[in-house]
Motif scaffolding. Structure first.
Motif, PDB file in Angstrom:
ATOM      1  N   VAL A 198     -33.751  27.792  -8.915  1.00 14.11           N
ATOM      2  CA  VAL A 198     -34.096  28.759  -7.767  1.00 14.11           C
ATOM      3  C   VAL A 198     -33.371  29.965  -8.491  1.00 14.11           C
ATOM      4  O   VAL A 198     -34.051  30.902  -8.228  1.00 14.11           O
ATOM      5  N   SER A 199     -32.438  29.973  -8.938  1.00 12.90           N
ATOM      6  CA  SER A 199     -31.583  31.053  -9.263  1.00 12.90           C
ATOM      7  C   SER A 199     -32.081  31.841 -10.544  1.00 12.90           C
ATOM      8  O   SER A 199     -31.937  33.032 -10.592  1.00 12.90           O
ATOM      9  N   VAL A 200     -32.986  31.216 -11.176  1.00 17.39           N
ATOM     10  CA  VAL A 200     -33.557  31.767 -12.473  1.00 17.39           C
ATOM     11  C   VAL A 200     -35.025  32.146 -11.984  1.00 17.39           C
ATOM     12  O   VAL A 200     -35.570  33.064 -12.900  1.00 17.39           O
ATOM     13  N   LEU A 201     -35.501  32.056 -11.055  1.00 21.70           N
ATOM     14  CA  LEU A 201     -36.813  32.572 -10.378  1.00 21.70           C
ATOM     15  C   LEU A 201     -36.845  33.687  -9.508  1.00 21.70           C
ATOM     16  O   LEU A 201     -35.948  33.661  -8.810  1.00 21.70           O
ATOM     17  N   ASP A 202     -37.821  34.737  -9.737  1.00 20.83           N
ATOM     18  CA  ASP A 202     -37.830  35.628  -8.870  1.00 20.83           C
ATOM     19  C   ASP A 202     -38.160  35.000  -7.536  1.00 20.83           C
ATOM     20  O   ASP A 202     -38.960  34.138  -7.729  1.00 20.83           O
ATOM     21  N   GLY A 224     -43.361  31.676  -4.398  1.00 21.03           N
ATOM     22  CA  GLY A 224     -42.130  31.569  -3.976  1.00 21.03           C
ATOM     23  C   GLY A 224     -41.137  30.761  -4.785  1.00 21.03           C
ATOM     24  O   GLY A 224     -41.556  29.541  -5.157  1.00 21.03           O
ATOM     25  N   ALA A 225     -39.923  31.180  -4.859  1.00 21.71           N
ATOM     26  CA  ALA A 225     -39.174  30.401  -5.551  1.00 21.71           C
ATOM     27  C   ALA A 225     -38.657  29.170  -5.409  1.00 21.71           C
ATOM     28  O   ALA A 225     -38.525  27.981  -6.252  1.00 21.71           O
ATOM     29  N   THR A 226     -38.457  28.523  -3.902  1.00 21.68           N
ATOM     30  CA  THR A 226     -38.125  27.298  -3.817  1.00 21.68           C
ATOM     31  C   THR A 226     -39.074  26.417  -3.683  1.00 21.68           C
ATOM     32  O   THR A 226     -39.129  25.201  -4.315  1.00 21.68           O
ATOM     33  N   THR A 227     -40.575  26.911  -3.358  1.00 18.29           N
ATOM     34  CA  THR A 227     -41.750  26.098  -3.568  1.00 18.29           C
ATOM     35  C   THR A 227     -41.925  25.751  -4.877  1.00 18.29           C
ATOM     36  O   THR A 227     -42.264  24.576  -5.793  1.00 18.29           O
ATOM     37  N   VAL A 228     -41.952  26.634  -5.907  1.00 19.29           N
ATOM     38  CA  VAL A 228     -42.150  26.437  -7.414  1.00 19.29           C
ATOM     39  C   VAL A 228     -40.902  25.681  -7.781  1.00 19.29           C
ATOM     40  O   VAL A 228     -41.005  24.845  -8.668  1.00 19.29           O
ATOM     41  N   ALA A 229     -39.569  25.987  -7.476  1.00 21.40           N
ATOM     42  CA  ALA A 229     -38.304  25.040  -7.933  1.00 21.40           C
ATOM     43  C   ALA A 229     -38.877  23.561  -7.555  1.00 21.40           C
ATOM     44  O   ALA A 229     -38.496  22.623  -8.601  1.00 21.40           O
ATOM     45  N   SER A 230     -39.077  23.273  -6.343  1.00 18.75           N
ATOM     46  CA  SER A 230     -39.446  21.878  -5.821  1.00 18.75           C
ATOM     47  C   SER A 230     -40.699  21.305  -6.977  1.00 18.75           C
ATOM     48  O   SER A 230     -40.519  20.062  -7.282  1.00 18.75           O
ATOM     49  N   GLY A 231     -41.626  22.047  -7.140  1.00 16.15           N
ATOM     50  CA  GLY A 231     -42.513  21.548  -8.183  1.00 16.15           C
ATOM     51  C   GLY A 231     -41.905  21.381  -9.632  1.00 16.15           C
ATOM     52  O   GLY A 231     -42.547  20.611 -10.392  1.00 16.15           O
ATOM     53  N   ALA A 232     -41.337  22.436  -9.977  1.00 14.18           N
ATOM     54  CA  ALA A 232     -40.681  22.208 -11.542  1.00 14.18           C
ATOM     55  C   ALA A 232     -40.063  21.079 -11.629  1.00 14.18           C
ATOM     56  O   ALA A 232     -39.926  20.290 -12.725  1.00 14.18           O
ATOM     57  N   ILE A 233     -39.173  20.643 -10.596  1.00 14.01           N
ATOM     58  CA  ILE A 233     -38.318  19.301 -10.649  1.00 14.01           C
ATOM     59  C   ILE A 233     -39.288  18.099 -10.962  1.00 14.01           C
ATOM     60  O   ILE A 233     -38.904  17.297 -11.953  1.00 14.01           O
ATOM     61  N   GLY A 272     -34.749  39.653 -15.675  1.00 14.81           N
ATOM     62  CA  GLY A 272     -33.749  38.845 -15.849  1.00 14.81           C
ATOM     63  C   GLY A 272     -34.225  37.370 -15.101  1.00 14.81           C
ATOM     64  O   GLY A 272     -33.563  36.494 -15.188  1.00 14.81           O
ATOM     65  N   ARG A 273     -35.249  37.489 -14.538  1.00 11.62           N
ATOM     66  CA  ARG A 273     -35.974  36.304 -13.829  1.00 11.62           C
ATOM     67  C   ARG A 273     -37.305  35.954 -14.269  1.00 11.62           C
ATOM     68  O   ARG A 273     -38.048  36.878 -14.628  1.00 11.62           O
ATOM     69  N   VAL A 274     -37.724  34.827 -13.983  1.00 10.29           N
ATOM     70  CA  VAL A 274     -39.135  34.381 -14.321  1.00 10.29           C
ATOM     71  C   VAL A 274     -40.182  34.952 -13.031  1.00 10.29           C
ATOM     72  O   VAL A 274     -39.816  34.435 -12.003  1.00 10.29           O
ATOM     73  N   ALA A 275     -41.066  35.751 -13.211  1.00 11.82           N
ATOM     74  CA  ALA A 275     -41.753  36.169 -12.172  1.00 11.82           C
ATOM     75  C   ALA A 275     -43.130  35.719 -12.268  1.00 11.82           C
ATOM     76  O   ALA A 275     -43.741  35.672 -11.027  1.00 11.82           O
ATOM     77  N   GLU A 276     -43.511  35.000 -13.123  1.00 13.90           N
ATOM     78  CA  GLU A 276     -44.841  34.398 -13.103  1.00 13.90           C
ATOM     79  C   GLU A 276     -44.774  33.346 -14.378  1.00 13.90           C
ATOM     80  O   GLU A 276     -44.280  33.519 -15.268  1.00 13.90           O
ATOM     81  N   ILE A 277     -45.534  32.243 -14.017  1.00 18.11           N
ATOM     82  CA  ILE A 277     -45.542  30.962 -14.883  1.00 18.11           C
ATOM     83  C   ILE A 277     -47.067  30.359 -14.722  1.00 18.11           C
ATOM     84  O   ILE A 277     -47.562  30.410 -13.739  1.00 18.11           O
ATOM     85  N   ASN A 278     -47.577  30.273 -15.980  1.00 22.11           N
ATOM     86  CA  ASN A 278     -48.989  30.053 -16.306  1.00 22.11           C
ATOM     87  C   ASN A 278     -48.860  28.753 -17.052  1.00 22.11           C
ATOM     88  O   ASN A 278     -48.550  28.890 -18.116  1.00 22.11           O
TER      89      ASN A 278
END
Length: 297
Positions: A198-202, A224-233, A272-278
Motif C-alpha cells: 500500500v505504501s508504494v502505491l498511489d 485504489g491502493a488497498t484494492t490493488v494491494a489485495s490483488g497483488a498479494i 515516488g509511487r506506482v500510479a498505474e500498472i498494466n
C-alpha cells in the motif's frame, strides 16, 4: 538503378519511422507491421513522380491504412467488454544494445499508459493527435485522410490532447528511481507484506489485467491502493520468478515459470509511487511479446 528498386530502397530507409507511426496508431506490433507492408503495396502501385516529400507522403499513407484498420477493429470490438492492454515493447534491462527491430520503438518510447489512453480515442481523433502531436505532420496534410477541413482536424487533435492530458499520469523519467520503486513493489509482493505494498502505491492507482482468452484468469480493471494491494498479494506465488525488464522504455517486470512466459507488467511511477500498472497474462500474445528476451538464454 531503376525506379522500382530506388523506391524500394527509399521505402526501407523510412521503414522504422513508419513502424513507429503505425505502432502508436494501433498499439499492436503485428498490426503495425501489416500496416507498413500495406503502405509499401500502395506506394508500389502509385505514380510518385510528382511527390516531392516522399517521407511525408509515406507517413500520410501509413496513417490512412491505420485509420482503416482502427475503424474495422472498432466495429469488431463493439461487443467486447474485456479490458485490453496494447502490445508492449519488451527488452532486457541489462541488454548491451536494443534489438534493431525494436530500436525505433524503444528510443523515444511512448509509455504503455499513454497507449492505453489512445485506445479509448475515436479513430479520427487518434490519427490527428498521433500524426500532429507526435510526428509534427501539418493539419493540412492530415485533413484529407479524415475527410475534414484543416480547422476541424485541428479540433480533433485538440480534443484528443485534452483527453490524453487528463487521463495519462505523468511518469518519472528517471529509470533509477523507477527501478527503486518497482523493486520495492517486488519485495513487498514476495514477502506478502500488505502494508508495504500500500505504501508504494498511489492512493488512486489504476490496475489493468488483460488475460485475453485464458479461461483460468479474468481481465479486469481495479482502482485504489488497498484494492490493488489485495490483488497483488495473490500474485506472490509467481513473484520469485519475476525479473526486471524495460517495457516501452520504463522499468517493468517479466515473469516466466519453467521457460513459459506468465506475464509482463508495466509500471507508471510518478512522485515516488506506482500510479498505474498494466499487466498482460494472455497466453496467446505473450510468446510474441516476450520473444526478444530469449528465454533459453
Amino acid at each position: 538503378m531503376d525506379e522500382k528498386n530506388l523506391l524500394a530502397e527509399r521505402f526501407e530507409e523510412n521503414r522504422t519511422h513508419l513502424r513507429a507511426v503505425a505502432y502508436r496508431m494501433l498499439g499492436s506490433i503485428a498490426e503495425a507491421e501489416d500496416a507498413v507492408q500495406e503502405s509499401w503495396f500502395r506506394a508500389d502501385r502509385t505514380d510518385l513522380s510528382s511527390v516531392q516529400n516522399l517521407p511525408g507522403w509515406l507517413t500520410t499513407v501509413v496513417g490512412r491504412v491505420c485509420l482503416d484498420m482502427l475503424r474495422t477493429r472498432k466495429a469488431l470490438r463493439e461487443d467486447l467488454l474485456d479490458t485490453h492492454v496494447p502490445d508492449p515493447v519488451v527488452s532486457r534491462l541489462d541488454a548491451p544494445a536494443v534489438d534493431p527491430e525494436q530500436e525505433v520503438l524503444q528510443a523515444d518510447a511512448v509509455g504503455l499508459a499513454l497507449l492505453v489512453v489512445l485506445e479509448t480515442l475515436p479513430p479520427a481523433e487518434r490519427l490527428a493527435f498521433v500524426l500532429h502531436d507526435m510526428f509534427a505532420v501539418p493539419f493540412d496534410d492530415i485533413a484529407p485522410i479524415v475527410d475534414r477541413t484543416p480547422a476541424t482536424t485541428r479540433q480533433l487533435a485538440s480534443r484528443a490532447r485534452h483527453k490524453v492530458e487528463g487521463s495519462a499520469p505523468s511518469p518519472d523519467p528517471d529509470q533509477t528511481r523507477q527501478r527503486e520503486v518497482v523493486e520495492a513493489f517486488m519485495a513487498a509482493a514476495r514477502g506478502g507484506d500488505f502494508e508495504a505494498l500500500v505504501s508504494v502505491l498511489d492512493p488512486d492507482i489504476v490496475f489493468r489485467v488483460d488475460a485475453g482468452s485464458d479461461p483460468d484468469a479474468l481481465s479486469k480493471l481495479v482502482r485504489g491502493a488497498t484494492t490493488v494491494a489485495s490483488g497483488a498479494i495473490t500474485f506472490s506465488r509467481h513473484a520469485p520468478h519475476a525479473r526486471l525488464v524495460l517495457i516501452n522504455g520504463a522499468v517493468g517486470l517479466f515473469t516466466a515459470v519453467d521457460g513459459r512466459p506468465v506475464s509482463v507488467m508495466s509500471f507508471t511511477v510518478a512522485d515516488g509511487r506506482v500510479a498505474e500498472i498494466n499487466l498482460i497474462s494472455d497466453p496467446d500474445r505473450l510468446p510474441a511479446i516476450t520473444a526478444s528476451l530469449h528465454l533459453t538464454d
